[in-house]
Design a protein around this motif. Sequence first.
Motif, PDB file in Angstrom:
ATOM      1  N   SER A  68       0.808  -1.233   0.000  1.00 50.46           N
ATOM      2  CA  SER A  68       0.000   0.000   0.000  1.00 50.46           C
ATOM      3  C   SER A  68       0.834   1.273   0.000  1.00 50.46           C
ATOM      4  O   SER A  68       0.434   2.283   0.572  1.00 50.46           O
ATOM      5  CB  SER A  68      -0.970   0.006   1.201  1.00 50.46           C
ATOM      6  N   VAL A  69       1.994   1.219  -0.642  1.00 47.72           N
ATOM      7  CA  VAL A  69       2.801   2.438  -0.816  1.00 47.72           C
ATOM      8  C   VAL A  69       2.651   2.866  -2.276  1.00 47.72           C
ATOM      9  O   VAL A  69       3.357   2.365  -3.156  1.00 47.72           O
ATOM     10  CB  VAL A  69       4.287   2.224  -0.465  1.00 47.72           C
ATOM     11  N   ASN A  70       1.702   3.732  -2.532  1.00 45.87           N
ATOM     12  CA  ASN A  70       1.424   4.164  -3.895  1.00 45.87           C
ATOM     13  C   ASN A  70       2.538   5.047  -4.422  1.00 45.87           C
ATOM     14  O   ASN A  70       3.223   5.735  -3.659  1.00 45.87           O
ATOM     15  CB  ASN A  70       0.096   4.921  -3.951  1.00 45.87           C
ATOM     16  N   ASN A  78       3.968   8.378  -2.887  1.00 48.28           N
ATOM     17  CA  ASN A  78       3.882   8.403  -1.420  1.00 48.28           C
ATOM     18  C   ASN A  78       5.121   7.828  -0.743  1.00 48.28           C
ATOM     19  O   ASN A  78       5.146   7.674   0.479  1.00 48.28           O
ATOM     20  CB  ASN A  78       2.653   7.609  -0.956  1.00 48.28           C
ATOM     21  N   GLU A  79       6.142   7.510  -1.530  1.00 52.94           N
ATOM     22  CA  GLU A  79       7.341   6.880  -0.959  1.00 52.94           C
ATOM     23  C   GLU A  79       7.999   7.759   0.111  1.00 52.94           C
ATOM     24  O   GLU A  79       8.494   7.245   1.118  1.00 52.94           O
ATOM     25  CB  GLU A  79       8.353   6.568  -2.065  1.00 52.94           C
ATOM     26  N   ALA A  80       8.010   9.056  -0.106  1.00 55.94           N
ATOM     27  CA  ALA A  80       8.656   9.963   0.849  1.00 55.94           C
ATOM     28  C   ALA A  80       7.989   9.906   2.218  1.00 55.94           C
ATOM     29  O   ALA A  80       8.657  10.000   3.256  1.00 55.94           O
ATOM     30  CB  ALA A  80       8.631  11.394   0.313  1.00 55.94           C
ATOM     31  N   PHE A  81       6.660   9.725   2.226  1.00 55.28           N
ATOM     32  CA  PHE A  81       5.939   9.648   3.494  1.00 55.28           C
ATOM     33  C   PHE A  81       6.273   8.356   4.235  1.00 55.28           C
ATOM     34  O   PHE A  81       6.407   8.342   5.459  1.00 55.28           O
ATOM     35  CB  PHE A  81       4.435   9.770   3.248  1.00 55.28           C
ATOM     36  N   PHE A  82       6.435   7.274   3.478  1.00 58.83           N
ATOM     37  CA  PHE A  82       6.860   6.031   4.117  1.00 58.83           C
ATOM     38  C   PHE A  82       8.279   6.172   4.660  1.00 58.83           C
ATOM     39  O   PHE A  82       8.571   5.733   5.775  1.00 58.83           O
ATOM     40  CB  PHE A  82       6.797   4.854   3.141  1.00 58.83           C
ATOM     41  N   ILE A  83       9.173   6.770   3.879  1.00 54.57           N
ATOM     42  CA  ILE A  83      10.567   6.940   4.318  1.00 54.57           C
ATOM     43  C   ILE A  83      10.622   7.759   5.605  1.00 54.57           C
ATOM     44  O   ILE A  83      11.340   7.410   6.553  1.00 54.57           O
ATOM     45  CB  ILE A  83      11.393   7.624   3.208  1.00 54.57           C
ATOM     46  N   ALA A  84       9.858   8.835   5.660  1.00 62.79           N
ATOM     47  CA  ALA A  84       9.837   9.682   6.857  1.00 62.79           C
ATOM     48  C   ALA A  84       9.316   8.899   8.057  1.00 62.79           C
ATOM     49  O   ALA A  84       9.866   8.981   9.168  1.00 62.79           O
ATOM     50  CB  ALA A  84       8.978  10.915   6.601  1.00 62.79           C
ATOM     51  N   ASP A  85       8.252   8.116   7.842  1.00 59.02           N
ATOM     52  CA  ASP A  85       7.673   7.310   8.916  1.00 59.02           C
ATOM     53  C   ASP A  85       8.661   6.238   9.374  1.00 59.02           C
ATOM     54  O   ASP A  85       8.836   6.000  10.575  1.00 59.02           O
ATOM     55  CB  ASP A  85       6.375   6.669   8.417  1.00 59.02           C
ATOM     56  N   TYR A 114       0.228  -2.387  -4.088  1.00 60.37           N
ATOM     57  CA  TYR A 114      -1.028  -3.024  -3.696  1.00 60.37           C
ATOM     58  C   TYR A 114      -0.956  -3.537  -2.261  1.00 60.37           C
ATOM     59  O   TYR A 114       0.110  -3.666  -1.665  1.00 60.37           O
ATOM     60  CB  TYR A 114      -1.365  -4.170  -4.650  1.00 60.37           C
ATOM     61  N   ASN A 115      -2.120  -3.837  -1.729  1.00 63.27           N
ATOM     62  CA  ASN A 115      -2.237  -4.357  -0.372  1.00 63.27           C
ATOM     63  C   ASN A 115      -1.700  -5.792  -0.322  1.00 63.27           C
ATOM     64  O   ASN A 115      -1.976  -6.607  -1.192  1.00 63.27           O
ATOM     65  CB  ASN A 115      -3.708  -4.334   0.055  1.00 63.27           C
ATOM     66  N   LEU A 116      -0.905  -6.100   0.699  1.00 64.86           N
ATOM     67  CA  LEU A 116      -0.309  -7.434   0.836  1.00 64.86           C
ATOM     68  C   LEU A 116      -0.987  -8.202   1.961  1.00 64.86           C
ATOM     69  O   LEU A 116      -1.103  -7.704   3.088  1.00 64.86           O
ATOM     70  CB  LEU A 116       1.190  -7.319   1.138  1.00 64.86           C
ATOM     71  N   ASN A 124       1.185  -3.371   5.807  1.00 62.78           N
ATOM     72  CA  ASN A 124       0.670  -2.417   4.831  1.00 62.78           C
ATOM     73  C   ASN A 124       0.739  -1.016   5.420  1.00 62.78           C
ATOM     74  O   ASN A 124       0.374  -0.804   6.586  1.00 62.78           O
ATOM     75  CB  ASN A 124      -0.763  -2.763   4.439  1.00 62.78           C
ATOM     76  N   PHE A 125       1.218  -0.102   4.629  1.00 62.97           N
ATOM     77  CA  PHE A 125       1.452   1.268   5.094  1.00 62.97           C
ATOM     78  C   PHE A 125       0.150   2.052   5.096  1.00 62.97           C
ATOM     79  O   PHE A 125      -0.620   2.018   4.133  1.00 62.97           O
ATOM     80  CB  PHE A 125       2.482   1.947   4.187  1.00 62.97           C
ATOM     81  N   LYS A 126      -0.093   2.746   6.187  1.00 59.66           N
ATOM     82  CA  LYS A 126      -1.255   3.619   6.281  1.00 59.66           C
ATOM     83  C   LYS A 126      -0.772   5.056   6.422  1.00 59.66           C
ATOM     84  O   LYS A 126      -0.073   5.377   7.394  1.00 59.66           O
ATOM     85  CB  LYS A 126      -2.121   3.231   7.475  1.00 59.66           C
TER      86      LYS A 126
END
Length: 351
Positions: free
Chosen positions: A9-11, A14-21, A331-333, A338-340
């Motif tokens: 669920s990392v569209n 949106n990668e930067a938001f996951f990296i920051a999280d 996609y959702n795994l 899964n990243f929210k």
Amino acid sequence: MSNETLIGSVNKGNEAFFIADYLKKNNKCSLLYIARDEKEIFDIKSKIEWLIPTVEILIYRSWDQIPYDSVSPSREIQSERINTLYKIYHNKNQNIVISSVNAILQKTINVDFIKNNFIEIFLNKKINFEQLINKLIYLGYQRTSVVREKSEFAIRGSIIDIFLSDRIKPIRIDFFDQNIETISEFDRLTQKTTKKIYENILITPSSELLINKKSLNLFRKSFREIFSEYRHSQIYNLFSNSIIPSGGENFLPLFNESLSTIFSYCLNYHIILNNDFENLLDMRIENINDFFKAREEGGDNFHLPPEKLHLNYKIIQNNFNNFSIVKLYEYNLNKEINFKINKLPNLSSIR
């Protein structure tokens, strides 16, 4: 791989938001994010600067020319790569390195290069004026009458103007005898001094290909061992006369006893892979091999095989075994994480 984490669920975008999280949850580690291309590198960089302004972000791009082309990569790109490796090697603070599939495949300078080819200058430092000029030429800087572009330097009496790749404006070094009396920034268009500089300045090489007597002898020996018809090579003859031909960087391995990789510098980093990584890796390796074959079929036989300049799929995977790897999926795994993404304020300012 047991060291691999799958995140769903990392569209795209949106990668930067996951990296920051991820960095906030693992606040003692540094990260290497492997982007799709140069466009994504700078997109990710701008977003992370907004999301985590206190974290140092380093850029590591690939050479900006087609593999096996007779055009040299820009001095700005080469200097940026060298500067990033220097900072990774010397700075043990947390940081994020943003690279690309093309860049991580390419072999690069080793640690000895980093240790021996930098010049630190500061006010009142005693340094031989002529030796500094010779060192600048050796480090790949181009002497001009007036400094306009990065990696250029000019001399006017006891003044050296130089434009370093990691600075927005060029600097002016004013000597009194063999001492640095002042260091200033100046405008490259008007050539007028704009402000004094009091901090230490690091002069980095502007080329990954540095030639001296030792490296040239190594090149000649290695070239003759690989190419029996070396006497017919224009590249060999130009280098032998201390002339760097356009595209000569393609022979970088022959000037060094060994090369390194970005993975050798990023020890103990966590690596995050974009969700197109596998496909892009396969395509790039195929393209490199195709470019090499095209040169051979065209009768140009004086080129190094891909394994001299680039890593292959197996070596990449072997390197990954030494790192904590995070693979992103759009996609959702099922049965995985899964990243929210949390609701954020208006982000139009960082697009």
